[in-house]
Structures are given as structure tokens and as C-alpha cells.
Scaffold this motif. Structure first.
Motif, PDB file in Angstrom:
ATOM      1  N   SER A 116      -9.009   5.346   2.986  1.00 48.80           N
ATOM      2  CA  SER A 116      -8.304   6.281   3.861  1.00 48.80           C
ATOM      3  C   SER A 116      -8.743   7.715   3.561  1.00 48.80           C
ATOM      4  O   SER A 116      -8.272   8.650   4.202  1.00 48.80           O
ATOM      5  CB  SER A 116      -6.795   6.131   3.657  1.00 48.80           C
ATOM      6  OG  SER A 116      -6.459   6.394   2.303  1.00 48.80           O
ATOM      7  N   VAL A 175      -0.183   4.272   0.956  1.00 46.80           N
ATOM      8  CA  VAL A 175      -0.741   5.337   1.797  1.00 46.80           C
ATOM      9  C   VAL A 175       0.084   5.578   3.069  1.00 46.80           C
ATOM     10  O   VAL A 175       0.154   6.699   3.572  1.00 46.80           O
ATOM     11  CB  VAL A 175      -2.226   5.038   2.128  1.00 46.80           C
ATOM     12  CG1 VAL A 175      -2.792   6.059   3.093  1.00 46.80           C
ATOM     13  CG2 VAL A 175      -3.053   5.053   0.850  1.00 46.80           C
ATOM     14  N   ASN A 176       0.703   4.538   3.559  1.00 46.85           N
ATOM     15  CA  ASN A 176       1.601   4.683   4.711  1.00 46.85           C
ATOM     16  C   ASN A 176       0.975   5.230   5.978  1.00 46.85           C
ATOM     17  O   ASN A 176       1.562   6.100   6.631  1.00 46.85           O
ATOM     18  CB  ASN A 176       2.803   5.587   4.352  1.00 46.85           C
ATOM     19  CG  ASN A 176       3.711   4.927   3.353  1.00 46.85           C
ATOM     20  OD1 ASN A 176       3.884   3.705   3.387  1.00 46.85           O
ATOM     21  ND2 ASN A 176       4.255   5.713   2.448  1.00 46.85           N
ATOM     22  N   CYS A 232       0.851  -1.194   0.000  1.00 45.28           N
ATOM     23  CA  CYS A 232       0.000   0.000   0.000  1.00 45.28           C
ATOM     24  C   CYS A 232       0.883   1.238   0.000  1.00 45.28           C
ATOM     25  O   CYS A 232       1.933   1.255   0.638  1.00 45.28           O
ATOM     26  CB  CYS A 232      -0.891   0.002   1.244  1.00 45.28           C
ATOM     27  SG  CYS A 232      -2.041   1.388   1.277  1.00 45.28           S
ATOM     28  N   THR A 291       0.273  -3.264   7.311  1.00 46.36           N
ATOM     29  CA  THR A 291       0.280  -3.393   5.852  1.00 46.36           C
ATOM     30  C   THR A 291       1.034  -2.229   5.222  1.00 46.36           C
ATOM     31  O   THR A 291       1.804  -2.404   4.284  1.00 46.36           O
ATOM     32  CB  THR A 291      -1.162  -3.374   5.292  1.00 46.36           C
ATOM     33  OG1 THR A 291      -1.909  -4.372   5.964  1.00 46.36           O
ATOM     34  CG2 THR A 291      -1.176  -3.625   3.814  1.00 46.36           C
ATOM     35  N   GLY A 292       0.777  -1.037   5.767  1.00 44.55           N
ATOM     36  CA  GLY A 292       1.372   0.172   5.195  1.00 44.55           C
ATOM     37  C   GLY A 292       2.890   0.177   5.279  1.00 44.55           C
ATOM     38  O   GLY A 292       3.557   0.923   4.565  1.00 44.55           O
ATOM     39  N   PHE A 313       0.034   3.687  11.693  1.00 47.82           N
ATOM     40  CA  PHE A 313      -0.360   2.621  12.617  1.00 47.82           C
ATOM     41  C   PHE A 313      -0.462   1.272  11.930  1.00 47.82           C
ATOM     42  O   PHE A 313      -0.756   0.274  12.560  1.00 47.82           O
ATOM     43  CB  PHE A 313      -1.734   2.943  13.229  1.00 47.82           C
ATOM     44  CG  PHE A 313      -2.789   3.162  12.178  1.00 47.82           C
ATOM     45  CD1 PHE A 313      -3.425   2.087  11.589  1.00 47.82           C
ATOM     46  CD2 PHE A 313      -3.117   4.440  11.753  1.00 47.82           C
ATOM     47  CE1 PHE A 313      -4.376   2.266  10.596  1.00 47.82           C
ATOM     48  CE2 PHE A 313      -4.058   4.646  10.755  1.00 47.82           C
ATOM     49  CZ  PHE A 313      -4.690   3.547  10.177  1.00 47.82           C
ATOM     50  N   CYS A 314      -0.261   1.262  10.617  1.00 49.78           N
ATOM     51  CA  CYS A 314      -0.689   0.089   9.841  1.00 49.78           C
ATOM     52  C   CYS A 314       0.470  -0.823   9.481  1.00 49.78           C
ATOM     53  O   CYS A 314       1.465  -0.392   8.906  1.00 49.78           O
ATOM     54  CB  CYS A 314      -1.388   0.565   8.569  1.00 49.78           C
ATOM     55  SG  CYS A 314      -1.836  -0.798   7.489  1.00 49.78           S
ATOM     56  N   GLY A 325      -4.042  -2.694   1.024  1.00 49.76           N
ATOM     57  CA  GLY A 325      -4.156  -1.744  -0.079  1.00 49.76           C
ATOM     58  C   GLY A 325      -5.244  -0.704   0.106  1.00 49.76           C
ATOM     59  O   GLY A 325      -6.134  -0.850   0.928  1.00 49.76           O
ATOM     60  N   GLU A 326      -5.139   0.379  -0.650  1.00 47.47           N
ATOM     61  CA  GLU A 326      -6.149   1.442  -0.668  1.00 47.47           C
ATOM     62  C   GLU A 326      -7.005   1.218  -1.925  1.00 47.47           C
ATOM     63  O   GLU A 326      -6.526   1.434  -3.049  1.00 47.47           O
ATOM     64  CB  GLU A 326      -5.449   2.815  -0.686  1.00 47.47           C
ATOM     65  CG  GLU A 326      -6.335   3.990  -1.069  1.00 47.47           C
ATOM     66  CD  GLU A 326      -7.627   4.100  -0.261  1.00 47.47           C
ATOM     67  OE1 GLU A 326      -7.550   4.310   0.943  1.00 47.47           O
ATOM     68  OE2 GLU A 326      -8.716   3.979  -0.871  1.00 47.47           O
TER      69      GLU A 326
HETATM   70  S1  SF4 Z   1      -4.619   1.387   6.809  1.00 47.03           S
HETATM   71 FE1  SF4 Z   1      -5.178   0.878   4.696  1.00 47.03          FE
HETATM   72  S2  SF4 Z   1      -4.680   2.727   3.540  1.00 47.03           S
HETATM   73 FE2  SF4 Z   1      -3.572   2.897   5.481  1.00 47.03          FE
HETATM   74  S3  SF4 Z   1      -1.539   2.035   5.009  1.00 47.03           S
HETATM   75 FE3  SF4 Z   1      -2.845   0.389   5.827  1.00 47.03          FE
HETATM   76  S4  SF4 Z   1      -3.657  -0.664   4.034  1.00 47.03           S
HETATM   77 FE4  SF4 Z   1      -2.910   1.361   3.384  1.00 47.03          FE
END
Ligand code: SF4
Length: 357
Positions: free
Chosen positions: A203, A115-116, A113, A122-123, A119-120, A169-170
Motif C-alpha cells: 500500500s 492498513v484499513n 490488516c 480484508t481491511g 475499499f478492502c 495483510g500488508e
Molecule cells: S488492500 Fe491490502 S493493505 Fe489495504 S487494507 Fe486490504 S489487505 Fe490491507
């Protein structure tokens, strides 16, 4: 030899055009569509009402594929998590979160992703690529394979009843494929998950939100996580690009298109001493009033992951925060963390093997 095309992920119009090019009549589109998305077959040979020559022609030109399940884990609370792999070896995670007699499948839209959000989990994995429509639809189809939900069960009897587009992902950074995939998933002759049962979480990519409202009209969840720009930009750097005012205005437009009966859910992660004070809750109420939105909140206790910079708010804080919002007329349930023991909760998905998950 020319490479075979993926048949999953073609829109109905595209499938029709492909079949016309093969010299077939339009009624075949409906039949083949039903085999693919209502019966869930993975072999053209199983399409028993299609003439043998056409089945062979289809098999020569197309494949019906699914993402490969690399690993699966079941949490003690029955949350089910899969690591899926696509043809090029890229991987995403998918999660099934069961309730009593139904449940939601959380699907991904990108590998990594861009968006960074700070807290994430995945990011922290940078964007590798967008998923195709086939790969987005294929995730839900793979879940149906596992739960043996073919042919498409009725709305009342299906176990995989809802979809949340909330995984890795976004979605609005891959808007074209997401719209295409969700239209296939929503088609009543096939997978038939209605727009009321689909929630797309963003987001806050403000310029793309109206398109989702017009094209899909699914339920919208917006990651808010702060009541003002200063705090939100720290938690979600994307706020510098699409500040709160733009996001809230886009929400107004969304609600204008989909109708005010459908509340927008604002996701709010409770981060200790960052966004969880009484003042924050009161400011949030003022923000909602200013934009006059039909809104509800989803307060999310933070699930720390290895290396993260935040701590979870105390239970007391979270309850107090919820009370302030509720006493001002906004539903603000506290989300029960699911699948925590297998890192399947929101913002924890990560596809790299290095997480050891
Ligand atoms: S919360 Fe969603 S939009 Fe934000 S970094 Fe994580 S996956 Fe990407």
C-alpha cells in the motif's frame, strides 16, 4: 518434554546452525534443504540419504508442518481458493489464479490488516498477528501439495509458476518474515521461484521499500488508486502517514536499486465518481512524468462486497481512462476479474467464517 521446533521457515544459515548444534557436518544442510524444499517431503523418515540416527534425531526435535486446508473452492473460471489454518487456529485465504499453462498463487502475510483501505474487504478485518516465515512459505508449499508439484518442476513445466504477495495483510508491516520467506522460496536448490516471478504488492509503506529492493529485488506493485493526496487519503488513510510524494520517491529509489528495465506496477482500482474521471487520468500522467518512473498501470474493476461503500466505474469510463494513460505511453491493461463468484478477487479475501465464504 520440550516442544518440537518448526523446521520449515529456518533460513539456510539457521538450519546449518541447528545441524551443527546436533553435531552434524555442513553438507547435511544441503541434503536436508533439498528434501524439504525440492522434494517437498513432510516426513523425516522419507529422507533416504540421511542416516537413520540423524533422521530420528530430527524427528525428535523438529516438525515439518503445513497449514491445514480447512475448505477449498473452485470458481467457474478455475480460480482456486483455500481457507488455511495455522497451528494456533488462525486462518488466512490463499488463491490460485490459473492462466493457460501456468498461474500465480496469491499468498497472505498477516492475519487481518492494519492498513484499513476503505475499499478492502480484508481491511475490514483488524490485524490479529503477523504470519511467521514458516507460515508464509508453508502456504505456497501447501499449494504445491495440492497440484502435485513435487519435486520442484522445471521453470517451463510448472503450473504454479508465479507468486503474488497480495493476499491478506500488508507485507511491509511484516517485512522481516516476508524477506526471510521469499529468500527461502527463491533458493535455487529448493522451491526455486525466481525473483522475476514474484510480485510484492504494498500500500506504499515508503520507509521499507528500499530494503525490499536490496534484499529481494522482486517485482513491485504499489496500490496507488488516486492521483493526488486529497483523494488518496480518503481511499487509503495510510496516505496520511506516507503521502504520495514519499511513496513516489521510494519508488524512484526502488527502481534505482533494481534497475529501470523492471517497471513498477501501479494498481488502480476504478471507483465510480471517486477516482475515474478524465482529469484524474491526466493528473496521473503528470504525476508519473514528475517522478520519471518506468511504470505501468493495472486498472482494476471494483468488485463490490457486502457492506462496501463504493460502486464500480462503468465499462466506458474504465476504457476511456485506460486510453488516456496508453496514449501517454503507459501500459494500462484492464484486469479481468477472476474468481468473482467465490470472492477471490483482490481486496476480497477474508478469513472469518462469518463471511459465509
Ligand atoms: S488492500 Fe491490502 S493493505 Fe489495504 S487494507 Fe486490504 S489487505 Fe490491507
Amino acid at each position: 518434554m520440550t516442544e518440537k521446533k518448526e523446521i520449515i521457515g529456518l533460513s539456510r544459515e539457521e538450519l546449518q546452525a541447528e545441524l551443527t548444534a546436533l553435531g552434524e557436518k555442513p553438507f547435511r544442510t544441503k541434503q536436508i534443504w533439498a528434501w524439504l524444499y525440492h522434494q517437498g517431503v513432510t516426513d523425516f523418515a522419507a529422507m533416504s540419504n540421511i542416516p537413520k540416527e540423524l533422521r530420528e534425531k530430527l524427528a525428535e526435535n523438529y516438525v515439518i508442518s503445513r497449514p491445514k486446508i480447512v475448505t477449498e473452492q473452485k470458481s467457474s473460471d478455475k480460480t482456486h481458493k483455500w481457507l488455511l489454518e495455522f497451528a494456533d487456529g488462525q486462518r488466512v485465504e490463499m488463491v490460485y489464479i490459473p492462466e493457460e499453462d501456468r498461474g500465480a498463487v496469491c499468498i497472505s502475510t498477516q492475519v487481518g490488516c492494519a492498513v484499513n483501505c476503505t475499499f478492502c474487504h480484508t481491511g475490514s478485518q483488524k490485524l490479529t498477528r503477523n504470519l511467521t516465515a514458516a507460515e508464509i512459505v508453508g502456504q505456497f508449499m501447501a499449494a504445491r501439495d495440492v497440484y502435485n508439484e513435487w519435486p520442484t518442476p522445471t521453470d517451463e513445466t510448472r503450473y504454479l509458476s508465479n507468486i503474488v504477495v497480495m493476499g491478506m495483510g500488508e507485507p511491509l508491516h511484516n517485512v522481516e518474515n516476508v524477506i526471510k520467506a521469499l529468500k527461502i522460496i527463491g533458493d535455487g536448490d529448493g522451491i526455486a521461484v525466481s525473483k522475476r516471478k514474484i510480485t510484492l504488492s504494498t500500500s506504499g509503506i515508503a520507509p521499507k521499500m528500499a530494503e525490499i529492493a536490496r534484499e529481494l529485488g522482486v517485482k513491485l506493485a504499489v496500490s496507488l488508486h488516486a492521483p493526488n493526496n486529497e483523494k488518496r487519503s480518503k481511499i487509503m488513510p495510510i496516505n496520511n502517514k506516507y503521502p504520495l510524494e514519499e511513496v513516489m520517491e521510494a519508488c524512484q529509489v526502488y527502481q534505482g536499486i533494481t534497475g529501470r528495465r523492471q517497471a513498477i506496477t501501479f494498481e488502480y482500482l476504478m471507483l465510480k465518481d471517486i477516482n475515474d474521471s478524465r482529469e484524474d487520468a491526466q493528473e496521473l500522467v503528470r504525476l508519473m512524468r514528475k517522478y520519471n518512473l518506468v511504470a505501468k498501470f493495472n486498472l482494476i474493476p471494483f468488485n463490490p462486497w457486502p457492506g462496501c461503500i463504493y460502486q464500480p466505474s462503468s465499462n466506458n469510463r474504465v476504457h476511456e481512462f485506460s486510453k488516456i494513460l496508453e496514449s501517454n505511453g503507459f501500459a494500462a491493461p484492464i484486469r479481468v476479474a477472476r474468481g468473482q463468484d467465490i470472492l477471490a478477487a483482490c481486496g476480497q479475501l477474508k478469513s472469518k467464517k462469518e463471511t459465509g465464504q
